[in-house]
Every structure is written in C-alpha cells, then in structure tokens.
Motif scaffolding. Structure first.
Motif, PDB file in Angstrom:
ATOM      1  N   SER A 156       5.289   1.833  -5.276  1.00 36.05           N
ATOM      2  CA  SER A 156       5.423   1.097  -6.534  1.00 36.05           C
ATOM      3  C   SER A 156       5.405  -0.406  -6.283  1.00 36.05           C
ATOM      4  O   SER A 156       4.852  -1.167  -7.085  1.00 36.05           O
ATOM      5  CB  SER A 156       6.711   1.514  -7.260  1.00 36.05           C
ATOM      6  N   LEU A 157       5.978  -0.842  -5.149  1.00 38.10           N
ATOM      7  CA  LEU A 157       5.935  -2.278  -4.815  1.00 38.10           C
ATOM      8  C   LEU A 157       4.504  -2.714  -4.512  1.00 38.10           C
ATOM      9  O   LEU A 157       4.097  -3.830  -4.864  1.00 38.10           O
ATOM     10  CB  LEU A 157       6.853  -2.564  -3.640  1.00 38.10           C
ATOM     11  N   LYS A 158       3.743  -1.851  -3.877  1.00 34.19           N
ATOM     12  CA  LYS A 158       2.337  -2.178  -3.636  1.00 34.19           C
ATOM     13  C   LYS A 158       1.580  -2.288  -4.960  1.00 34.19           C
ATOM     14  O   LYS A 158       0.774  -3.198  -5.161  1.00 34.19           O
ATOM     15  CB  LYS A 158       1.693  -1.107  -2.764  1.00 34.19           C
ATOM     16  N   LYS A 159       1.859  -1.362  -5.877  1.00 32.70           N
ATOM     17  CA  LYS A 159       1.100  -1.319  -7.130  1.00 32.70           C
ATOM     18  C   LYS A 159       1.461  -2.462  -8.074  1.00 32.70           C
ATOM     19  O   LYS A 159       0.565  -3.106  -8.648  1.00 32.70           O
ATOM     20  CB  LYS A 159       1.352   0.023  -7.829  1.00 32.70           C
ATOM     21  N   PHE A 160       2.761  -2.720  -8.240  1.00 29.45           N
ATOM     22  CA  PHE A 160       3.177  -3.667  -9.280  1.00 29.45           C
ATOM     23  C   PHE A 160       3.473  -5.075  -8.754  1.00 29.45           C
ATOM     24  O   PHE A 160       3.510  -6.021  -9.543  1.00 29.45           O
ATOM     25  CB  PHE A 160       4.410  -3.130 -10.006  1.00 29.45           C
ATOM     26  N   ALA A 161       3.712  -5.212  -7.446  1.00 27.21           N
ATOM     27  CA  ALA A 161       4.061  -6.537  -6.906  1.00 27.21           C
ATOM     28  C   ALA A 161       3.133  -6.975  -5.784  1.00 27.21           C
ATOM     29  O   ALA A 161       3.287  -8.076  -5.255  1.00 27.21           O
ATOM     30  CB  ALA A 161       5.509  -6.532  -6.404  1.00 27.21           C
TER      31      ALA A 161
END
Length: 496
Positions: free
Chosen positions: A326-331
């Motif tokens: 999720s950190l890769k996708k959104f940040a």
C-alpha cells in the motif's frame, strides 16, 4: 423546575385534573395492540368491530366543537384516534379538551375509516397515562407569500444529543438508526452463534488494563483499597477463556479509553471481540467479511450500502493488500529499500512526529497512516504489519520483521483489528516487558505487564485467531451517519 408560561399552564391543568378525581400518572394500561399490529390486522378489525386498547404520545391535536382528532405515536409508528363527545361521554370529553401535545393517553374502541379515508380508532373510553409538563418543540408550519415555512425549535445538534428523549420523539430517522443498530447486533450474534461461538462476559473493572494501546480511566475500590481501571479492551480475558478450554468465544463489550472526542471517537464505545482456537488471521478475515456483510444486510436489506453519497459493496471476499504494497501504491515508498535515515527523512518531510524512541516499524506504520489510510475506500484488508505494531501478535511465518495482523478499511476508516494471536508465553513476556520500557521512553499508549495473563499462557493456549470490531463505527457506516454521536443514544457531552 424551570418554568415558563406554557409550563405554568400545564401545571394548572394538572391541578384541575386531580381536583376532577383523575390520576394523571396511573400504574398500568391493558394494551391489546400497538400501531403496527393495528395496521397489520386492518381488514379483520374493521370487519369484526373488535374493541382494541391502544396507547401512545399525542403528537397532533385538533378539536372542533364536539369532535377531536388526535394522532398518537408509539414505538411502532403513529395512528389517528377520533373522539366524539357523545361516544366518550361529557366527563371524558372534558378530559380530552384538557390534553396537550406530548401527553400519553390510552384509548378503547373499535377501528373504523374516517370520511377522508384515514384508518383510525373510534374512542369509546380514554385514560390519561402521563401528563407532560414540558411542551414538545414540534416544528411549526406557516404560509408566507404562498410558501410553506417550517420553524423547527429543536434543530440544534448539541441540544438533540443532550435531550435524546425528545430527539427520538420528534425525529423518525433518529429512531430508525437505533432500530437498525439493534438489528445489526442481533444479526452478528446470530452469525457467531451459528458458527458455534459461545457468548461470555468479562470484567469491566480490571486491576490491570490491557489488550490495546490506549490510555485508561482509573478509579479506586474503597473496600479493597486498590486502584482499578475501566477496561480498554476485553482481549486478554477472552484469551483466558481459550486457555480454559472454550474453543470459540465472543463478547459485545463496553470499553473505555481516556482519549479525545471527535467525529469518530467517543471515550465510551462498543467493541465486539471474538476468538477461535486452531485458527489464524486468514481464517479470521473470512469471519470478519461475513460478519460485516450480515450486519449490512440486517440494516439495509443487502450487502450494499451508501455512505455520504458513496456506494460500497461488502460482498465477500474482500481484496487483501500488504502494508508495504500500500505504501508503494499510494506514497511511492519502497520501505524495504529505505534505510533508517531515509525513513526519518520521509517522516520529517511529512512532519510526522513519533512519540518516544525511534522504531523502524512504527515509522513505517506512521507513514502508512499518513499516506495510505485516507485512500483506502475499501472494503479492503491491509495485512502484515511491522512487528512493533503490537506485542500480542504472532511473528509472521515468512518474515520475522512482520506480524500476522490485519486491519480492514472502509471509507478510509479502520473498522477492526485482528491477529494470529501470540501464544508463546516466553515471547509474550519479553514483548510486554519491551512495552513497559517503551512507555518509560515516552510513548503514552503502551501495554502494561499483566502477570496473571502471562501465567494463563504458561498453562498453554492453542493456536488462536482473534478479531476486534468497532461496533459504533460500523453503525455509522451502515446508517449513513458521519458523526459517532448520531449512533450513540446518550453520548458524552460537556456539562451544560
């Protein structure tokens, strides 16, 4: 008692009623039907001319000469009653003329249909059940320049929360919210019992609080002369039940956390927790999505609902995503490729401040909360958290830097928490001791050391999966209420 002209007028009527030999607060009324039952049996009651006994609060009052039309509201709805002076008698009609909006009355008589086609009770007897001394602030209508204007004296939100009894009387959507809340709780209970879970009760007053990272409310027991805490979670006691041999347990618990109040948090709240022996967090994800879908169906008739104009479908299965992904996708952050200096720089860039000593896992979790949570429309499970997130969870079987934890998200809100529960008593002791040290290091929400819980684990707890679900936040979503106070009958308020 605060008075005004209207209250004074009602007090005078109260005195007159007693002088007439009428008890304005009798002991009981032999009810035969509520408004829903009368409506459901309409054709039968019209044909039989059966005498019914119906009661409710007066919400509309109209008297003309020898006839009065009054609308009564009860727990199921509202219904009209017609009073004719010849039918009820002179004395009883004098009572009818002294009634006010807000009074509770009971009537006896057959059902009939008025000339305007309204299904009504034709009263033959009337009993005053409770004289209201304060007038209900019912909205008033006025025609000005051909337009209907509504003057609502009870629209102030804070007053509605403080005087929920009036809010429930006047606002049917508010009543509907709490009816749905009841249906949701029943549906969840039926699902868990259908899965062979046992409902149990655990202590609210605890000598040691635990089971969540939260600040407690403290109190003192005079007879034993000991400090006690209102529980922040029922987790550790439910695990004791698993140790004791109950393989599946659940509890709807009132929990208390000494934290701020905002649109999604209240210091007193309802938490559902359930635990299952021989299961892990993968098993509990299936239960979680099934519980939420059943709750939504109970409230809205299907697993689909709308919240603040956005549509959601809770039909299982829900997607899964790791916290790192999720950190890769959104940040656009690959935390595995970042050293501690890079993580600290990312925190500083976003002005995220960690309480206490720097811990890599807490830095990753803080970045997730800042960048990812608002984007998680869901429903979705975020899985595999840093090991520093909680001391109560098993180490991930494939990565020792992680734990087998998931949090579900809907509308950008975390709506639960779950683990493959840690059952190694030596590892549990070490992690709780680390929590104590982290608290000494400045973190203000850490777990205390509970020796009795550790002793329970030392007797042996089988592999276990556990889930916590915030019921109030669930009801907010399923009833389209953006403020937690709207789903609590009597929310905590500042003193008037």
């Amino acid at each position: 008692m605060e008075t005004n002209d209207q209250v004074e007028a009602r007090l005078e009527k109260l005195t007159r009623l007693r002088e007439m030999g009428i008890n304005p607060y009798p002991y009981r009324f032999p009810l035969t039907h509520d408004s829903a039952a009368l409506t459901a049996a309409r054709e039968e009651l019209l044909a039989s001319n059966q005498i019914v006994a119906f009661a409710g609060r007066i919400v509309r009052y109209n008297i003309k000469g020898k006839i009065a039309f009054i609308h009564l509201k009860d727990g199921a709805g509202r219904l009209q009653v017609m009073f004719g002076r010849d039918a009820v008698g002179e004395a009883s009609f004098e009572l009818v003329k002294m009634l006010d909006i807000g009074d509770w009355i009971g009537v006896h008589g057959p059902m009939f249909v008025t000339k305007t086609g309204e299904y009504s009770v034709k009263a033959e007897k009337v009993e005053l059940l409770s004289k209201a001394l304060r007038p209900l602030p019912i909205p008033k209508e006025k025609i000005e320049n051909g337009e209907k204007l509504i003057f609502d004296e009870f629209k102030d939100v804070e007053t509605r929360y403080r005087q929920r009894y009036v809010d429930l009387t006047l606002n049917d959507p508010v009543r509907d919210t709490f009816l749905k809340r009841s249906r949701v709780l029943q549906a969840i209970r039926e699902y868990l019992i259908g899965q062979s879970y046992l409902e149990v009760e655990t202590p609210v007053l605890q000598p040691i609080y635990g089971g969540a990272n939260a600040r407690p409310f403290s109190t003192h027991h005079n007879a034993l002369d000991i400090p006690l805490f209102l529980r922040v979670s029922n987790e550790l006691y439910l695990k004791r039940c698993i140790v004791g041999g109950f393989p599946k347990v659940f509890e709807f618990a009132k929990d208390f956390r000494n934290e701020g109040i905002d649109r999604t948090h209240n210091p007193e709240f309802t938490l559902l927790e359930f635990y299952q022996a021989y299961a892990d967090y993968n098993d509990m994800m299936k239960h979680f999505e099934n519980v939420y879908a059943a709750a939504c169906t109970a409230a809205n008739g299907s697993p689909k609902f709308t919240f603040q104009g956005k549509e959601f479908d809770l039909t299982p299965p829900w997607p899964r995503m790791t916290m790192k992904d999720s950190l890769k996708k959104f940040a656009n952050l690959d935390v595995d490729a970042m050293d501690d200096a890079a993580l600290k720089a990312a925190l500083a860039k976003d002005q995220i401040e960690l309480k206490g000593h720097y811990l890599r896992g807490l830095a990753i979790k803080s970045l997730f909360e800042f960048h990812c949570e608002p984007n998680l429309e869901g429903p979705i499970f975020i899985i595999d958290f840093p090991k520093e997130s909680t001391p109560l969870c098993k180490q991930h079987r494939d990565d020792p830097a992680l734990v087998e934890q998931f949090e579900p998200y809907i509308n950008g809100w975390e709506v639960g928490n779950a683990y493959s529960e840690l059952n190694d008593p030596l590892a549990q002791r070490r992690l709780l001791e680390e929590q104590v040290e982290r608290g000494r290091g400045g973190e203000d929400e850490t777990h205390p050391l509970d020796e009795d819980f550790l002793r329970a684990l030392e007797y042996g707890m089988p592999p276990t999966g556990g889930v916590g679900i915030g019921i109030d936040r669930m009801i907010m979503l399923l009833t389209d209420n953006p403020n937690i106070k709207d789903v609590l009958l009597f929310p905590l308020m500042k003193p008037e």
